[in-house]
Write a protein that holds these residues in place. Structure first.
Motif, PDB file in Angstrom:
ATOM      1  N   LEU A 201       0.759  -1.249   0.231  1.00  0.00           N
ATOM      2  CA  LEU A 201       0.060   0.097  -0.254  1.00  0.00           C
ATOM      3  C   LEU A 201       0.963   1.313   0.097  1.00  0.00           C
ATOM      4  O   LEU A 201       1.834   1.358   0.880  1.00  0.00           O
ATOM      5  N   ALA A 202       0.574   2.178  -1.060  1.00  0.00           N
ATOM      6  CA  ALA A 202       1.317   3.440  -0.959  1.00  0.00           C
ATOM      7  C   ALA A 202       0.974   4.334  -0.244  1.00  0.00           C
ATOM      8  O   ALA A 202       1.667   4.941   0.656  1.00  0.00           O
ATOM      9  N   HIS A 203      -0.159   4.833   0.024  1.00  0.00           N
ATOM     10  CA  HIS A 203      -0.766   5.625   0.784  1.00  0.00           C
ATOM     11  C   HIS A 203      -2.294   5.692   0.805  1.00  0.00           C
ATOM     12  O   HIS A 203      -2.926   4.960  -0.017  1.00  0.00           O
ATOM     13  N   VAL A 204      -2.853   6.092   1.866  1.00  0.00           N
ATOM     14  CA  VAL A 204      -4.339   6.348   2.159  1.00  0.00           C
ATOM     15  C   VAL A 204      -4.563   7.795   2.207  1.00  0.00           C
ATOM     16  O   VAL A 204      -3.730   8.335   2.891  1.00  0.00           O
ATOM     17  N   CYS A 205      -5.674   8.437   1.494  1.00  0.00           N
ATOM     18  CA  CYS A 205      -5.956   9.661   1.541  1.00  0.00           C
ATOM     19  C   CYS A 205      -6.958  10.068   2.475  1.00  0.00           C
ATOM     20  O   CYS A 205      -7.978   9.242   2.252  1.00  0.00           O
ATOM     21  N   ILE A 206      -7.010  10.883   3.166  1.00  0.00           N
ATOM     22  CA  ILE A 206      -8.227  11.375   4.262  1.00  0.00           C
ATOM     23  C   ILE A 206      -8.270  12.781   4.209  1.00  0.00           C
ATOM     24  O   ILE A 206      -7.093  13.556   3.926  1.00  0.00           O
ATOM     25  N   PHE A 207      -9.368  13.334   4.414  1.00  0.00           N
ATOM     26  CA  PHE A 207      -9.566  14.802   4.603  1.00  0.00           C
ATOM     27  C   PHE A 207      -9.580  15.218   5.909  1.00  0.00           C
ATOM     28  O   PHE A 207     -10.340  14.148   6.732  1.00  0.00           O
TER      29      PHE A 207
ATOM     30  N   ARG B  25       0.725  25.639  -0.478  1.00  0.00           N
ATOM     31  CA  ARG B  25       0.279  26.612  -1.556  1.00  0.00           C
ATOM     32  C   ARG B  25       0.081  28.043  -1.025  1.00  0.00           C
ATOM     33  O   ARG B  25      -0.578  28.194  -0.046  1.00  0.00           O
ATOM     34  N   ASP B  26       0.522  28.840  -1.870  1.00  0.00           N
ATOM     35  CA  ASP B  26       0.612  30.095  -1.344  1.00  0.00           C
ATOM     36  C   ASP B  26       1.078  30.541  -0.166  1.00  0.00           C
ATOM     37  O   ASP B  26       0.946  31.236   0.719  1.00  0.00           O
ATOM     38  N   GLY B  27       2.304  29.724   0.257  1.00  0.00           N
ATOM     39  CA  GLY B  27       2.969  29.802   1.226  1.00  0.00           C
ATOM     40  C   GLY B  27       2.520  29.267   2.762  1.00  0.00           C
ATOM     41  O   GLY B  27       2.677  29.376   3.802  1.00  0.00           O
ATOM     42  N   LYS B  28       1.081  28.634   2.467  1.00  0.00           N
ATOM     43  CA  LYS B  28       0.534  27.651   3.495  1.00  0.00           C
ATOM     44  C   LYS B  28       0.320  26.464   3.339  1.00  0.00           C
ATOM     45  O   LYS B  28       0.377  25.802   2.336  1.00  0.00           O
ATOM     46  N   ILE B  29       0.538  25.811   4.502  1.00  0.00           N
ATOM     47  CA  ILE B  29       0.425  24.101   4.437  1.00  0.00           C
ATOM     48  C   ILE B  29      -1.071  24.035   4.412  1.00  0.00           C
ATOM     49  O   ILE B  29      -1.878  24.311   4.977  1.00  0.00           O
ATOM     50  N   PHE B  30      -1.178  23.157   3.198  1.00  0.00           N
ATOM     51  CA  PHE B  30      -2.708  22.601   3.016  1.00  0.00           C
ATOM     52  C   PHE B  30      -2.919  21.081   2.987  1.00  0.00           C
ATOM     53  O   PHE B  30      -4.062  20.488   2.916  1.00  0.00           O
ATOM     54  N   GLY B  31      -1.699  20.256   3.293  1.00  0.00           N
ATOM     55  CA  GLY B  31      -1.796  19.040   3.325  1.00  0.00           C
ATOM     56  C   GLY B  31      -0.492  18.489   3.906  1.00  0.00           C
ATOM     57  O   GLY B  31       0.600  19.268   3.938  1.00  0.00           O
ATOM     58  N   PHE B  32      -0.374  17.061   4.123  1.00  0.00           N
ATOM     59  CA  PHE B  32       0.781  16.603   4.396  1.00  0.00           C
ATOM     60  C   PHE B  32       0.752  15.046   4.165  1.00  0.00           C
ATOM     61  O   PHE B  32      -0.304  14.540   4.194  1.00  0.00           O
ATOM     62  N   TYR B  33       1.970  14.520   4.352  1.00  0.00           N
ATOM     63  CA  TYR B  33       2.132  12.996   4.068  1.00  0.00           C
ATOM     64  C   TYR B  33       2.790  12.577   5.396  1.00  0.00           C
ATOM     65  O   TYR B  33       3.743  13.080   6.140  1.00  0.00           O
ATOM     66  N   LEU B  34       2.262  11.355   5.796  1.00  0.00           N
ATOM     67  CA  LEU B  34       2.904  10.942   7.392  1.00  0.00           C
ATOM     68  C   LEU B  34       3.369   9.612   6.783  1.00  0.00           C
ATOM     69  O   LEU B  34       2.785   8.744   6.104  1.00  0.00           O
ATOM     70  N   ASN B  35       4.350   9.452   7.427  1.00  0.00           N
ATOM     71  CA  ASN B  35       5.328   8.049   7.269  1.00  0.00           C
ATOM     72  C   ASN B  35       4.694   6.810   8.084  1.00  0.00           C
ATOM     73  O   ASN B  35       4.579   7.065   9.421  1.00  0.00           O
TER      74      ASN B  35
ATOM     75  N   SER C  35       5.140   3.491   3.000  1.00  0.00           N
ATOM     76  CA  SER C  35       3.669   3.440   2.987  1.00  0.00           C
ATOM     77  C   SER C  35       3.395   4.741   3.803  1.00  0.00           C
ATOM     78  O   SER C  35       4.363   5.181   4.656  1.00  0.00           O
ATOM     79  N   HIS C  36       2.270   5.512   3.417  1.00  0.00           N
ATOM     80  CA  HIS C  36       2.053   6.741   3.922  1.00  0.00           C
ATOM     81  C   HIS C  36       0.543   6.859   4.229  1.00  0.00           C
ATOM     82  O   HIS C  36      -0.090   6.190   3.473  1.00  0.00           O
ATOM     83  N   VAL C  37       0.141   7.997   4.962  1.00  0.00           N
ATOM     84  CA  VAL C  37      -1.349   8.662   5.066  1.00  0.00           C
ATOM     85  C   VAL C  37      -0.961   9.878   4.548  1.00  0.00           C
ATOM     86  O   VAL C  37      -0.325  10.850   5.053  1.00  0.00           O
ATOM     87  N   GLU C  38      -1.743  10.248   3.207  1.00  0.00           N
ATOM     88  CA  GLU C  38      -2.050  11.564   2.852  1.00  0.00           C
ATOM     89  C   GLU C  38      -3.138  12.300   3.456  1.00  0.00           C
ATOM     90  O   GLU C  38      -4.238  11.795   3.579  1.00  0.00           O
ATOM     91  N   VAL C  39      -2.938  13.599   3.998  1.00  0.00           N
ATOM     92  CA  VAL C  39      -3.881  14.392   4.764  1.00  0.00           C
ATOM     93  C   VAL C  39      -3.988  15.574   3.962  1.00  0.00           C
ATOM     94  O   VAL C  39      -2.862  16.228   3.659  1.00  0.00           O
ATOM     95  N   PHE C  40      -5.237  16.060   3.612  1.00  0.00           N
ATOM     96  CA  PHE C  40      -5.733  17.474   3.127  1.00  0.00           C
ATOM     97  C   PHE C  40      -6.652  17.829   3.901  1.00  0.00           C
ATOM     98  O   PHE C  40      -7.573  17.484   4.483  1.00  0.00           O
ATOM     99  N   GLY C  41      -6.454  19.317   4.042  1.00  0.00           N
ATOM    100  CA  GLY C  41      -7.450  20.033   4.881  1.00  0.00           C
ATOM    101  C   GLY C  41      -8.659  20.203   3.987  1.00  0.00           C
ATOM    102  O   GLY C  41      -8.452  20.499   2.825  1.00  0.00           O
ATOM    103  N   LYS C  42     -10.086  20.161   4.533  1.00  0.00           N
ATOM    104  CA  LYS C  42     -11.122  20.346   3.688  1.00  0.00           C
ATOM    105  C   LYS C  42     -12.135  20.644   4.582  1.00  0.00           C
ATOM    106  O   LYS C  42     -12.778  19.722   5.426  1.00  0.00           O
ATOM    107  N   ASP C  43     -12.385  21.959   4.821  1.00  0.00           N
ATOM    108  CA  ASP C  43     -13.602  22.452   5.748  1.00  0.00           C
ATOM    109  C   ASP C  43     -14.735  21.805   5.814  1.00  0.00           C
ATOM    110  O   ASP C  43     -15.568  21.485   6.327  1.00  0.00           O
ATOM    111  N   GLU C  44     -15.105  21.368   4.283  1.00  0.00           N
ATOM    112  CA  GLU C  44     -16.589  21.067   3.921  1.00  0.00           C
ATOM    113  C   GLU C  44     -16.694  19.553   3.871  1.00  0.00           C
ATOM    114  O   GLU C  44     -17.719  19.030   3.513  1.00  0.00           O
TER     115      GLU C  44
END
Length: 139
Positions: A7-13, A38-48, A53-62
Motif C-alpha cells: 500500500l503506497a498511501h491512503v488519503c483522508i480529509f 500553496r501560497d506559502g501555507k500548508i494545506f496537506g501533508f504526508y505521514l510516514n 507507506s504513508h497516510v496523505e492528509v488534506f485540509g477540507k473544511d466542507e
C-alpha cells in the motif's frame, strides 16, 4: 501483468490539519514526511507509516463523513498490540479491547479526530495473511 508491492498511501480529509497531525504523531507515532504548500501555507501533508507507506492528509473544511464517502477504514500493523492499546489509552483516546480475529490476527480499533476508523493489527504465526486458508467470519 502488474504486481502490487504494498500500500503506497491512503488519503483522508481533515477538518483541522494540526489536530490531525498531532493525533497521528502523538498517539500513533507517525512523523510528517513532508508538507504540501500553496501560497506559502500548508494545506496537506504526508505521514510516514514505515517502509514506503504513508497516510496523505488534506485540509477540507466542507468534508463530510458517512459510509458513502469516506474510506471505510485503514489498517496499521503494530509490533505489540497490548503496548499500543496502553499507549493510546494513556493519550486519552478511546480504543477497543484487543480481539483475536478469525484470520488469527489481533486487532483493536480507534478513530482519528475526523472520525476516520483505524484498525490496529498484530500478526501471529497463524495469521491467514501469511498462512493462507479460508477463515469463517465471526462478525
Amino acid at each position: 501483468m502488474i504486481k502490487v508491492k504494498q500500500l503506497a498511501h491512503v488519503c483522508i480529509f481533515a477538518h483541522d490539519l494540526e489536530a490531525t497531525r498531532s493525533f497521528y504523531r502523538d498517539v500513533l507515532g507517525m512523523d510528517t514526511q513532508f508538507n504540501f504548500l500553496r501560497d506559502g501555507k500548508i494545506f496537506g501533508f504526508y505521514l510516514n507509516c514505515g517502509g514506503r507507506s504513508h497516510v496523505e492528509v488534506f485540509g477540507k473544511d466542507e468534508a463530510r463523513y458517512s459510509d458513502l464517502n469516506q474510506i471505510n477504514h485503514f489498517c496499521l500493523e503494530v509490533e505489540n498490540i497490548d503496548a499500543a492499546i496502553a499507549h493510546i489509552r494513556s493519550k486519552g483516546i478511546d480504543v477497543t479491547a484487543k480481539k483475536h480475529a478469525c484470520d488469527d490476527t489481533y486487532q483493536a480499533w480507534i478513530r482519528d479526530p475526523n472520525d476516520v476508523k483505524i484498525e490496529l493489527f498484530e500478526y501471529t504465526e497463524k495469521s491467514a495473511q501469511f498462512a493462507g486458508g479460508d477463515r469463517i467470519a465471526d462478525w
